[in-house]
Design a protein around this motif. Structure first.
Motif, PDB file in Angstrom:
ATOM      1  N   LEU A 114      87.477  48.667 -35.732  1.00  0.00           N
ATOM      2  CA  LEU A 114      87.724  47.726 -34.636  1.00  0.00           C
ATOM      3  C   LEU A 114      88.764  48.362 -33.895  1.00  0.00           C
ATOM      4  O   LEU A 114      89.724  48.636 -34.270  1.00  0.00           O
ATOM      5  CB  LEU A 114      87.891  46.484 -35.081  1.00  0.00           C
ATOM      6  N   ASP A 115      88.631  48.595 -32.657  1.00  0.00           N
ATOM      7  CA  ASP A 115      89.609  48.968 -31.643  1.00  0.00           C
ATOM      8  C   ASP A 115      89.624  48.002 -30.296  1.00  0.00           C
ATOM      9  O   ASP A 115      88.844  47.975 -29.599  1.00  0.00           O
ATOM     10  CB  ASP A 115      89.285  50.501 -31.171  1.00  0.00           C
ATOM     11  N   LEU A 116      90.848  47.262 -30.346  1.00  0.00           N
ATOM     12  CA  LEU A 116      91.008  46.205 -29.242  1.00  0.00           C
ATOM     13  C   LEU A 116      90.774  47.037 -27.847  1.00  0.00           C
ATOM     14  O   LEU A 116      90.340  46.499 -26.781  1.00  0.00           O
ATOM     15  CB  LEU A 116      92.015  45.555 -29.294  1.00  0.00           C
ATOM     16  N   GLU A 117      91.259  48.022 -27.713  1.00  0.00           N
ATOM     17  CA  GLU A 117      91.445  48.893 -26.483  1.00  0.00           C
ATOM     18  C   GLU A 117      89.997  49.270 -25.974  1.00  0.00           C
ATOM     19  O   GLU A 117      89.961  49.128 -24.822  1.00  0.00           O
ATOM     20  CB  GLU A 117      92.123  50.012 -26.346  1.00  0.00           C
ATOM     21  N   THR A 118      89.164  49.662 -27.108  1.00  0.00           N
ATOM     22  CA  THR A 118      87.849  49.784 -26.708  1.00  0.00           C
ATOM     23  C   THR A 118      87.196  48.672 -26.150  1.00  0.00           C
ATOM     24  O   THR A 118      86.481  48.651 -25.066  1.00  0.00           O
ATOM     25  CB  THR A 118      87.052  50.316 -28.106  1.00  0.00           C
ATOM     26  N   LEU A 119      87.273  47.559 -26.620  1.00  0.00           N
ATOM     27  CA  LEU A 119      86.771  46.309 -26.130  1.00  0.00           C
ATOM     28  C   LEU A 119      87.292  45.789 -24.845  1.00  0.00           C
ATOM     29  O   LEU A 119      86.473  45.411 -23.815  1.00  0.00           O
ATOM     30  CB  LEU A 119      87.004  45.110 -27.191  1.00  0.00           C
ATOM     31  N   ARG A 120      88.763  46.277 -24.704  1.00  0.00           N
ATOM     32  CA  ARG A 120      88.903  45.794 -23.119  1.00  0.00           C
ATOM     33  C   ARG A 120      88.673  46.729 -22.367  1.00  0.00           C
ATOM     34  O   ARG A 120      88.458  46.288 -21.037  1.00  0.00           O
ATOM     35  CB  ARG A 120      90.623  45.982 -23.416  1.00  0.00           C
ATOM     36  N   GLN A 121      88.031  47.817 -22.669  1.00  0.00           N
ATOM     37  CA  GLN A 121      87.572  48.836 -21.545  1.00  0.00           C
ATOM     38  C   GLN A 121      86.107  48.558 -21.466  1.00  0.00           C
ATOM     39  O   GLN A 121      85.531  49.446 -20.714  1.00  0.00           O
ATOM     40  CB  GLN A 121      87.963  50.138 -21.834  1.00  0.00           C
ATOM     41  N   ASN A 159      97.251  44.523 -30.027  1.00  0.00           N
ATOM     42  CA  ASN A 159      96.704  45.738 -30.031  1.00  0.00           C
ATOM     43  C   ASN A 159      96.020  46.106 -31.521  1.00  0.00           C
ATOM     44  O   ASN A 159      95.324  47.031 -31.378  1.00  0.00           O
ATOM     45  CB  ASN A 159      97.837  46.835 -29.858  1.00  0.00           C
ATOM     46  N   GLU A 160      96.452  45.346 -32.592  1.00  0.00           N
ATOM     47  CA  GLU A 160      95.903  45.642 -33.759  1.00  0.00           C
ATOM     48  C   GLU A 160      95.859  44.051 -34.522  1.00  0.00           C
ATOM     49  O   GLU A 160      96.754  43.259 -33.993  1.00  0.00           O
ATOM     50  CB  GLU A 160      96.860  46.563 -34.777  1.00  0.00           C
TER      51      GLU A 160
END
Length: 248
Positions: A202-209, A98-99
């Motif tokens: 950087l936001d991994l959740e944004t990348l996942r979506q 997540n981070e």
């Protein structure tokens, strides 16, 4: 020598020794024929030697160029395998994190940037083009070897025109653009230019979506795997062809 034979002919004629003159004339004709045959044999031998020498030059050129192709293909295959591993590592990070720490973020950016590198196989074709342009295919006496040479170079030509070029265009216009556009975050710019330019973090959740980002990752993996299948096929044919050339 010519004066010598002429004097003999004249003496035989003046002495009215026609039968001996006839025998002599026949003998002279035989000598001329033998001389011509010897000259033809020497000429044929010279032509055969030239044929063998030119054939050997082509064979050595083919061996050198195909061996170069094998080395280049081996490098491309290894590079593509690392590329596939990078995609898998990125997907694992997205699935499990997540981070990211500073070090992890740096590695993550490096893995993504590597995906924008492109693989392109350019075969050596000098010997084949020269053989084909000069109409020297007959120098390769073995029909099996000749057929394999044409099949190999036809395969390479088709791969470059129909495979490599389309892959390059797709990589330029879709994959690289969509990956890079999602990477331009605060951390990425700070690492690259020393300034965040007030970009989001950087936001991994944004990348996942992000459908475009994930689509680019999956497309890169599929293209790379497909490209490697073709490279391995070409490499196998190159190795078989090199064996034929070596045993020729």
């Amino acid at each position: 020598m010519i004066k010598f034979f002429r004097k003999i002919r004249q003496r035989l004629l003046t002495e009215n020794k026609f039968s001996k003159y006839l025998i002599y004339a026949i003998g002279e004709i035989v000598l001329v024929v033998i001389g011509i045959l010897i000259a033809l044999q020497v000429n044929n031998w010279n032509q055969r030697q030239q044929f063998k020498e030119l054939s050997s030059i082509y064979i050595e050129d083919f061996k050198r160029e195909i061996n170069s192709d094998i080395v280049a293909l081996s490098k491309r295959i290894a590079s593509n395998e690392r590329m596939t591993q990078n995609v898998n590592a990125i997907l694992t990070t997205l699935a499990t994190k997540n981070e990211l720490s500073k070090e992890e973020a740096t590695l993550f950016f490096e893995q993504n940037e590597l995906l924008m590198r492109e693989s392109y196989f350019i075969p050596e074709t000098g010997a084949f083009k020269q053989l084909d342009a000069n109409g020297n295919a007959s120098l390769i006496l073995s029909k099996n070897l000749r057929d394999n040479l044409y099949q190999y170079y036809t395969l390479n030509d088709r791969n470059e025109k129909n495979g490599e070029i389309s892959t390059q265009l797709y990589q330029h216009n879709f994959i690289s653009v969509n990956i890079l556009s999602e990477l331009i975050t605060r951390e990425f710019l700070e690492n690259k230019i020393g300034n965040s330019l007030n970009r989001p973090r950087l936001d991994l959740e944004t990348l996942r979506q992000s459908t475009t980002y994930l689509g680019a990752l999956l497309a890169k993996r599929e293209i790379t795997v497909s490209q490697n299948r073709q490279y391995k096929n070409i490499k196998e044919k190159a190795e078989n062809l090199l064996e034929l050339l070596t045993s020729y």
